[in-house]
Design an enzyme around this catalytic site. Structure first.
Site, PDB file in Angstrom:
ATOM      1  N   THR A 101      -1.271  17.991  -3.936  1.00 49.56           N
ATOM      2  CA  THR A 101      -1.107  18.943  -2.837  1.00 49.56           C
ATOM      3  C   THR A 101      -2.387  18.911  -2.019  1.00 49.56           C
ATOM      4  OG1 THR A 101       0.403  20.355  -4.091  1.00 49.56           O
ATOM      5  CG2 THR A 101      -0.744  21.358  -2.230  1.00 49.56           C
ATOM      6  N   LYS A 176       5.311  21.371   1.506  1.00 46.40           N
ATOM      7  CA  LYS A 176       4.685  22.024   0.353  1.00 46.40           C
ATOM      8  C   LYS A 176       3.945  23.286   0.791  1.00 46.40           C
ATOM      9  CE  LYS A 176       3.302  22.741  -3.851  1.00 46.40           C
ATOM     10  NZ  LYS A 176       2.529  21.795  -4.675  1.00 46.40           N
ATOM     11  N   LYS A 244      -6.795  27.169  -3.434  1.00 46.21           N
ATOM     12  CA  LYS A 244      -7.000  25.895  -2.738  1.00 46.21           C
ATOM     13  C   LYS A 244      -5.804  25.598  -1.840  1.00 46.21           C
ATOM     14  CE  LYS A 244      -5.643  22.103  -4.307  1.00 46.21           C
ATOM     15  NZ  LYS A 244      -4.496  21.167  -4.117  1.00 46.21           N
TER      16      LYS A 244
END
Length: 295
Positions: A101, A176, A244
């Site tokens: 990701t 995502k 993150k």
């Protein structure tokens, strides 16, 4: 990419990559692995066969397909385009798939770097967590072209229940981001609901049994309510990693001039959890933050 994929390299054997690579070995593919901690790569080979290598470049040499699953943008750059990175060992006509990701900008840059070398590229972040990786039931959202997707999809299906091409390079990462934005709001809502039920003196398990059958039901409710009620968070997707991811979402939103007020707020709630020492707790630990505010 036209040739049949028989040899793959897997770069990054963390809680996700380790079982994902294992599914490929069990499917009969020749698997070459690299991990920053070499002992983990050696342990994987002892369990699954294949071979482990000292650099991403060495692991990628001779592979038809290279799969990357590491921590963040900098890690991806290091293992792909950095010194002894995978790209320097990949042959013309091979294919690089990044499961990390990461940012959409990195995906676009990697796509350009791959094209210069005659290598195909897909950004292919995953959803489903460690449990999904172990059970071969991940959801994978891909960015890239049709031919590269067609070549990779049968391989990715060994550890996924759904593999979907979302558009050109970067589209997988953007999708995502949508996933993480939605999860942030859902988990906070679940935490607040369970907190409210507790304060109201309700049987929280009975409450969930009832509302999960209606419009409030979700994957988070089904899979996290028991551990939330028990105040157990030493499992699952870490708060550090969620922050993150949400940082990537918020930065992209600024570029797009998209408004994410709830996401920004939940990101700060996760900062509170980190301050409580919960950086490695599961993302559902938002409930512990609410309980702490009462004490």
């Amino acid at each position: 990419m036209s040739q049949r994929i028989s040899t793959v390299a897997f770069i990054g054997l963390g809680v996700m990559g380790y079982p994902m690579a294992g599914h490929l070995a069990r499917a009969g593919l020749t698997v070459r692995v690299y991990n920053r901690t070499a002992a983990k790569a050696a342990a994987w080979v002892a369990e699954h066969g294949g071979s482990h290598h000292d650099t991403p470049q060495a692991a990628a040499t001779g592979a038809d397909l290279v799969l990357v699953c590491v921590g963040n943008d900098d890690d991806v750059r290091q293992v792909t385009t950095g010194e002894h990175g995978a790209l320097s060992g990949m042959a013309v006509g091979s294919l690089l798939v990044d499961h990390t990701t990461a940012s959409a900008g990195l995906a676009e840059a990697l796509d350009a770097a791959c094209r210069e070398r005659g290598v195909g590229f897909l950004d292919a972040p995953v959803s489903g967590g460690q449990q999904g990786a172990e059970n071969g039931a991940l959801t994978i959202m891909c960015g890239g072209d049709d031919a590269d997707f067609a070549a990779a999809e049968p391989i990715l299906s060994h550890y996924a229940q759904a593999v979907t091409l979302m558009g050109p390079a970067g589209s997988g990462q953007l999708t995502k981001m949508v996933n993480q934005i939605c999860i942030a709001g859902l988990v906070q809502g679940l935490a607040e609901g369970l907190h409210f039920a507790e304060q109201a003196g309700l049987d929280r398990q009975r409450v969930v049994d009832v509302i999960a059958k209606g419009a409030a039901g979700s994957w988070q409710m089904e899979n996290r309510h028991k551990t939330m009620i028990a105040d157990e968070y030493e499992h699952g997707f870490a708060v550090d990693w969620m922050r993150k991811d949400l940082g990537i979402c918020l930065e992209q939103a600024r570029r797009l001039q998209a408004r994410l007020p709830v996401t920004a707020l939940v990101d700060q709630f996760y900062a509170d959890v980190q301050a409580m020492g919960g950086g490695r707790w599961d993302t559902s630990s938002l409930l512990r933050r609410l309980r702490a505010s009462d004490s």
